[in-house]
Design a protein around this motif. Sequence first.
Motif, PDB file in Angstrom:
ATOM      1  N   LEU A 153       0.838  -1.191   0.000  1.00 20.93           N
ATOM      2  CA  LEU A 153       0.000   0.000   0.000  1.00 20.93           C
ATOM      3  C   LEU A 153       0.878   1.247   0.000  1.00 20.93           C
ATOM      4  O   LEU A 153       0.602   2.218  -0.714  1.00 20.93           O
ATOM      5  CB  LEU A 153      -0.923  -0.009   1.221  1.00 20.93           C
ATOM      6  N   GLY A 154       1.961   1.227   0.780  1.00 23.22           N
ATOM      7  CA  GLY A 154       2.920   2.322   0.725  1.00 23.22           C
ATOM      8  C   GLY A 154       3.672   2.347  -0.589  1.00 23.22           C
ATOM      9  O   GLY A 154       3.983   3.415  -1.135  1.00 23.22           O
ATOM     10  N   ARG A 173       1.914  -4.705  17.129  1.00 21.37           N
ATOM     11  CA  ARG A 173       1.428  -5.022  15.789  1.00 21.37           C
ATOM     12  C   ARG A 173       1.222  -3.749  14.984  1.00 21.37           C
ATOM     13  O   ARG A 173       1.584  -3.682  13.802  1.00 21.37           O
ATOM     14  CB  ARG A 173       0.117  -5.789  15.905  1.00 21.37           C
ATOM     15  N   GLU A 174       0.646  -2.713  15.614  1.00 20.10           N
ATOM     16  CA  GLU A 174       0.363  -1.472  14.915  1.00 20.10           C
ATOM     17  C   GLU A 174       1.646  -0.777  14.463  1.00 20.10           C
ATOM     18  O   GLU A 174       1.726  -0.243  13.352  1.00 20.10           O
ATOM     19  CB  GLU A 174      -0.458  -0.544  15.814  1.00 20.10           C
ATOM     20  N   GLN A 175       2.661  -0.761  15.325  1.00 20.75           N
ATOM     21  CA  GLN A 175       3.941  -0.153  14.958  1.00 20.75           C
ATOM     22  C   GLN A 175       4.602  -0.924  13.824  1.00 20.75           C
ATOM     23  O   GLN A 175       5.227  -0.327  12.934  1.00 20.75           O
ATOM     24  CB  GLN A 175       4.855  -0.098  16.178  1.00 20.75           C
ATOM     25  N   PHE A 176       4.474  -2.240  13.848  1.00 21.46           N
ATOM     26  CA  PHE A 176       5.025  -3.069  12.778  1.00 21.46           C
ATOM     27  C   PHE A 176       4.376  -2.693  11.444  1.00 21.46           C
ATOM     28  O   PHE A 176       5.050  -2.556  10.410  1.00 21.46           O
ATOM     29  CB  PHE A 176       4.788  -4.545  13.093  1.00 21.46           C
ATOM     30  N   LEU A 177       3.056  -2.507  11.470  1.00 19.51           N
ATOM     31  CA  LEU A 177       2.336  -2.141  10.248  1.00 19.51           C
ATOM     32  C   LEU A 177       2.791  -0.782   9.722  1.00 19.51           C
ATOM     33  O   LEU A 177       2.998  -0.599   8.515  1.00 19.51           O
ATOM     34  CB  LEU A 177       0.830  -2.123  10.518  1.00 19.51           C
ATOM     35  N   VAL A 178       2.978   0.191  10.630  1.00 19.46           N
ATOM     36  CA  VAL A 178       3.421   1.525  10.214  1.00 19.46           C
ATOM     37  C   VAL A 178       4.816   1.475   9.604  1.00 19.46           C
ATOM     38  O   VAL A 178       5.089   2.090   8.560  1.00 19.46           O
ATOM     39  CB  VAL A 178       3.391   2.502  11.406  1.00 19.46           C
ATOM     40  N   ALA A 179       5.727   0.722  10.241  1.00 21.29           N
ATOM     41  CA  ALA A 179       7.101   0.627   9.742  1.00 21.29           C
ATOM     42  C   ALA A 179       7.143  -0.039   8.373  1.00 21.29           C
ATOM     43  O   ALA A 179       7.885   0.392   7.472  1.00 21.29           O
ATOM     44  CB  ALA A 179       7.975  -0.139  10.745  1.00 21.29           C
ATOM     45  N   ARG A 180       6.346  -1.079   8.182  1.00 23.05           N
ATOM     46  CA  ARG A 180       6.312  -1.760   6.891  1.00 23.05           C
ATOM     47  C   ARG A 180       5.696  -0.866   5.812  1.00 23.05           C
ATOM     48  O   ARG A 180       6.131  -0.884   4.664  1.00 23.05           O
ATOM     49  CB  ARG A 180       5.513  -3.063   7.013  1.00 23.05           C
ATOM     50  N   PHE A 181       4.683  -0.081   6.182  1.00 26.68           N
ATOM     51  CA  PHE A 181       4.095   0.857   5.234  1.00 26.68           C
ATOM     52  C   PHE A 181       5.133   1.889   4.786  1.00 26.68           C
ATOM     53  O   PHE A 181       5.255   2.197   3.598  1.00 26.68           O
ATOM     54  CB  PHE A 181       2.894   1.557   5.870  1.00 26.68           C
ATOM     55  N   ALA A 182       5.908   2.430   5.742  1.00 24.43           N
ATOM     56  CA  ALA A 182       6.945   3.411   5.418  1.00 24.43           C
ATOM     57  C   ALA A 182       8.023   2.794   4.539  1.00 24.43           C
ATOM     58  O   ALA A 182       8.534   3.434   3.603  1.00 24.43           O
ATOM     59  CB  ALA A 182       7.563   3.962   6.702  1.00 24.43           C
ATOM     60  N   LEU A 183       8.378   1.541   4.807  1.00 27.05           N
ATOM     61  CA  LEU A 183       9.364   0.848   3.977  1.00 27.05           C
ATOM     62  C   LEU A 183       8.874   0.757   2.540  1.00 27.05           C
ATOM     63  O   LEU A 183       9.613   1.030   1.585  1.00 27.05           O
ATOM     64  CB  LEU A 183       9.622  -0.552   4.539  1.00 27.05           C
ATOM     65  N   GLY A 184       7.595   0.396   2.366  1.00 27.72           N
ATOM     66  CA  GLY A 184       7.021   0.333   1.024  1.00 27.72           C
ATOM     67  C   GLY A 184       6.988   1.686   0.351  1.00 27.72           C
ATOM     68  O   GLY A 184       7.230   1.798  -0.857  1.00 27.72           O
ATOM     69  N   LEU A 185       6.702   2.737   1.116  1.00 25.06           N
ATOM     70  CA  LEU A 185       6.649   4.089   0.566  1.00 25.06           C
ATOM     71  C   LEU A 185       7.972   4.470  -0.088  1.00 25.06           C
ATOM     72  O   LEU A 185       8.007   4.945  -1.234  1.00 25.06           O
ATOM     73  CB  LEU A 185       6.308   5.077   1.680  1.00 25.06           C
TER      74      LEU A 185
END
Length: 414
Positions: free
Chosen positions: A55-56, A97-109
Amino acid sequence: MPNRRWSVVIPVAAVLYMLAFLDRSNVAVILPFIDDPGMRLSAADQGLISGIFFLGYLILQVPAAILAHRWSAKNVVLILMIGWGLAATATGLVQSREQFLVARFALGLFQGGIWPAVLVLLVQWFPQRERARANSLWMTCLPLASILMSPLSGILLEHYEWRLVLIIEGLLPLAWAAVWWRLIADSPAGSPWVSPTEAAFISSALHEEEIAKPDTGTLTYAAALRDRRVLRLVAAYFCWISGFYGFTMWLPTVIKNLTGGSAGTVGLVSAIPYVFALAAMLALAAWSDRTGRRNAAVAVPLLLAAAAMVTGQLVDNPVLSVALLCVVAMGLYSPLGSFWAIPAGVLRIEILAFALGLINAIGNLGGFLGPYLVGWLTDRTGSDASAYVALAVVLVVGALLVLGLRAEDRRPTG
């Protein structure tokens, strides 16, 4: 004719994306071994963590491609590389879990613009008659990352806590950024290590190719959005990537269930299919450049991958299962060079960067659908068989869409 671009541009770009693929896919090896009490993750959670990256990944695809074309592919990649290295390091610091999701989103961005920007760069370095081989040699970073990096992640997990493994692997692209800055230029004319003869050859070949392309009037971004060839490529790539990442993100879990082994064993066995995928990529790219049959070089392997994926649900022999996983990997990886040679062969340079970004952006939403679909169907049915049958159907649709690109399936000139 000097050919230093093959020994400099391709290896530097390959290592670059190998590190990118490592930082996006290492969670596939790490997730089955996370036993932190604060990180209780269901199969659907694991699929979401794997898939939210995409998504990112969507956001900067088209802007980065356009900026690479109009400004500098070298600089765009450098900036994004630094951003992704910091985001990848942050995944080792998450506490929920929420922080993991944010970090993975930023990585994709930050990783999102890398692929189209490098494709824009390669267009300026390799004429069309060399492009499937150039693309495939660069894209060997994908199976090589799985061959070399999956065992690395598994081995590191046997000695270090999972957080430290993510931090170590996140620091690697920050070091490689210096190599990229030193050796890569936006075109042969701007590179001090390219001979005048080689630079003149490339410039002349690219100019002749551009003149030979049909002038369809599709020279605006809005018109490109209505171009049936572009839309078909977008849809086909979406289907392909759904199966691609549905397979790669869950492969270590499948191997763990088959072998019941340690993290190191899972990492080593997971690398086997990618050895075969690497050989298939190089062989098919050479055939594609020689014959110009780009469509067949994409569609047939995808159909074979789908067939092997379904067959794998009907067997109960670990050795045969691993063999079928090898066939799936070959079918999913081998068409990459040929597929990405299609847009540059038919679209004029004015809209090519936009089209590359659009195809990769929307297509890679399949990278969210595939992993999440596998996790969701596994939770709902209690078995992963239905999930892989669904992925196989999606791959068949993608293959049929590519076969419909009749105008692109022709022998290249030159």
